[in-house]
Design a protein around this motif. Sequence first.
Motif, mmCIF file in Angstrom:
data_model
loop_
_atom_site.group_PDB
_atom_site.id
_atom_site.type_symbol
_atom_site.label_atom_id
_atom_site.label_comp_id
_atom_site.label_asym_id
_atom_site.label_seq_id
_atom_site.Cartn_x
_atom_site.Cartn_y
_atom_site.Cartn_z
ATOM 1 N N LEU A 114 43.227 22.448 42.742
ATOM 2 C CA LEU A 114 42.256 22.920 43.728
ATOM 3 C C LEU A 114 40.880 23.113 43.094
ATOM 4 O O LEU A 114 39.867 22.820 43.723
ATOM 5 N N CYS A 115 40.852 23.576 41.846
ATOM 6 C CA CYS A 115 39.572 23.717 41.126
ATOM 7 C C CYS A 115 38.877 22.360 41.029
ATOM 8 O O CYS A 115 37.662 22.264 41.259
ATOM 9 N N GLU A 116 39.637 21.321 40.701
ATOM 10 C CA GLU A 116 39.065 19.976 40.597
ATOM 11 C C GLU A 116 38.614 19.471 41.967
ATOM 12 O O GLU A 116 37.532 18.916 42.113
ATOM 13 N N GLN A 117 39.465 19.686 42.969
ATOM 14 C CA GLN A 117 39.165 19.209 44.324
ATOM 15 C C GLN A 117 37.874 19.827 44.868
ATOM 16 O O GLN A 117 37.064 19.141 45.484
ATOM 17 N N TYR A 118 37.689 21.124 44.642
ATOM 18 C CA TYR A 118 36.523 21.841 45.188
ATOM 19 C C TYR A 118 35.399 22.000 44.168
ATOM 20 O O TYR A 118 34.394 22.621 44.478
ATOM 21 N N ARG A 119 35.613 21.448 42.970
ATOM 22 C CA ARG A 119 34.623 21.586 41.883
ATOM 23 C C ARG A 119 34.219 23.052 41.730
ATOM 24 O O ARG A 119 33.041 23.395 41.764
ATOM 25 N N ALA A 120 35.225 23.900 41.576
ATOM 26 C CA ALA A 120 34.995 25.343 41.497
ATOM 27 C C ALA A 120 35.825 25.938 40.370
ATOM 28 O O ALA A 120 36.756 25.306 39.871
ATOM 29 N N SER A 121 35.483 27.164 39.992
ATOM 30 C CA SER A 121 36.273 27.874 38.990
ATOM 31 C C SER A 121 37.529 28.433 39.669
ATOM 32 O O SER A 121 37.652 28.410 40.898
ATOM 33 N N ALA A 122 38.413 28.959 38.867
ATOM 34 C CA ALA A 122 39.674 29.488 39.403
ATOM 35 C C ALA A 122 39.471 30.752 40.245
ATOM 36 O O ALA A 122 40.275 31.039 41.133
ATOM 37 N N THR A 123 38.387 31.496 40.000
ATOM 38 C CA THR A 123 38.190 32.780 40.691
ATOM 39 C C THR A 123 38.147 32.641 42.220
ATOM 40 O O THR A 123 38.915 33.309 42.918
ATOM 41 N N PRO A 124 37.272 31.776 42.794
ATOM 42 C CA PRO A 124 37.279 31.659 44.260
ATOM 43 C C PRO A 124 38.555 31.035 44.810
ATOM 44 O O PRO A 124 38.975 31.361 45.928
ATOM 45 N N ILE A 125 39.199 30.178 44.020
ATOM 46 C CA ILE A 125 40.460 29.573 44.466
ATOM 47 C C ILE A 125 41.529 30.647 44.581
ATOM 48 O O ILE A 125 42.239 30.742 45.589
ATOM 49 N N ARG A 126 41.628 31.498 43.548
ATOM 50 C CA ARG A 126 42.611 32.599 43.584
ATOM 51 C C ARG A 126 42.327 33.550 44.741
ATOM 52 O O ARG A 126 43.257 34.026 45.398
ATOM 53 N N LEU A 127 41.048 33.834 44.974
ATOM 54 C CA LEU A 127 40.666 34.713 46.082
ATOM 55 C C LEU A 127 41.128 34.111 47.410
ATOM 56 O O LEU A 127 41.723 34.803 48.240
ATOM 57 N N ALA A 128 40.877 32.823 47.593
ATOM 58 C CA ALA A 128 41.288 32.147 48.835
ATOM 59 C C ALA A 128 42.801 32.222 49.022
ATOM 60 O O ALA A 128 43.285 32.535 50.117
ATOM 61 N N LEU A 129 43.554 31.952 47.957
ATOM 62 C CA LEU A 129 45.012 31.996 48.056
ATOM 63 C C LEU A 129 45.504 33.402 48.367
ATOM 64 O O LEU A 129 46.432 33.580 49.164
ATOM 65 N N ARG A 130 44.850 34.410 47.760
ATOM 66 C CA ARG A 130 45.255 35.794 48.037
ATOM 67 C C ARG A 130 45.006 36.145 49.507
ATOM 68 O O ARG A 130 45.847 36.768 50.163
ATOM 69 N N ILE A 131 43.853 35.744 50.032
ATOM 70 C CA ILE A 131 43.537 36.026 51.440
ATOM 71 C C ILE A 131 44.504 35.287 52.366
ATOM 72 O O ILE A 131 45.003 35.859 53.338
ATOM 73 N N LEU A 132 44.782 34.019 52.067
ATOM 74 C CA LEU A 132 45.739 33.250 52.882
ATOM 75 C C LEU A 132 47.118 33.907 52.858
ATOM 76 O O LEU A 132 47.814 33.952 53.881
ATOM 77 N N ASP A 133 47.498 34.436 51.700
ATOM 78 C CA ASP A 133 48.780 35.136 51.555
ATOM 79 C C ASP A 133 48.772 36.408 52.402
ATOM 80 O O ASP A 133 49.701 36.660 53.179
ATOM 81 N N GLU A 134 47.694 37.191 52.293
ATOM 82 C CA GLU A 134 47.599 38.442 53.056
ATOM 83 C C GLU A 134 47.615 38.190 54.560
ATOM 84 O O GLU A 134 48.138 38.998 55.322
ATOM 85 N N ARG A 135 47.042 37.071 54.986
ATOM 86 C CA ARG A 135 46.978 36.751 56.424
ATOM 87 C C ARG A 135 48.251 36.084 56.928
ATOM 88 O O ARG A 135 48.361 35.801 58.117
ATOM 89 N N GLY A 136 49.186 35.809 56.035
ATOM 90 C CA GLY A 136 50.466 35.250 56.452
ATOM 91 C C GLY A 136 50.526 33.729 56.552
ATOM 92 O O GLY A 136 51.500 33.182 57.056
ATOM 93 N N TRP A 137 49.502 33.040 56.070
ATOM 94 C CA TRP A 137 49.494 31.569 56.142
ATOM 95 C C TRP A 137 50.341 30.943 55.050
ATOM 96 O O TRP A 137 50.954 29.899 55.250
ATOM 97 N N ILE A 138 50.318 31.572 53.856
ATOM 98 C CA ILE A 138 51.066 31.029 52.729
ATOM 99 C C ILE A 138 51.854 32.129 52.051
ATOM 100 O O ILE A 138 51.649 33.322 52.333
ATOM 101 N N GLU A 139 52.778 31.729 51.186
ATOM 102 C CA GLU A 139 53.519 32.667 50.351
ATOM 103 C C GLU A 139 53.293 32.244 48.911
ATOM 104 O O GLU A 139 53.500 31.072 48.575
ATOM 105 N N VAL A 140 52.834 33.181 48.093
ATOM 106 C CA VAL A 140 52.576 32.890 46.685
ATOM 107 C C VAL A 140 53.775 33.386 45.881
ATOM 108 O O VAL A 140 54.152 34.546 45.983
ATOM 109 N N HIS A 141 54.391 32.474 45.136
ATOM 110 C CA HIS A 141 55.534 32.828 44.290
ATOM 111 C C HIS A 141 55.095 32.685 42.840
ATOM 112 O O HIS A 141 54.818 31.579 42.388
ATOM 113 N N GLN A 142 55.006 33.820 42.149
ATOM 114 C CA GLN A 142 54.522 33.845 40.768
ATOM 115 C C GLN A 142 55.298 32.842 39.915
ATOM 116 O O GLN A 142 56.522 32.838 39.921
#
Length: 75
Positions: free
Chosen positions: A35-63
Amino acid sequence: MPRQPVYEQVIDDVTASIRGGTLKPGDKLPSITELCEQYRASATPIRLALRILDERGWIEVHQGKGSFVAQSPPA
């Protein structure tokens, strides 16, 4: 028009893919590195997006396994 923050773009893209049926319940999302490569971004905003998607019930993050589309994402 100002560009939206990367994390919002990721959230919008993932929710649109789920709503549109491109991503189905149980599907694995690309890794943070991919995702970092796809969006040309650092891991920080990607992790934030995944956390928000998880909190909103769209995805499940499995460590250590990755992020997956929730079995029953919001309508």
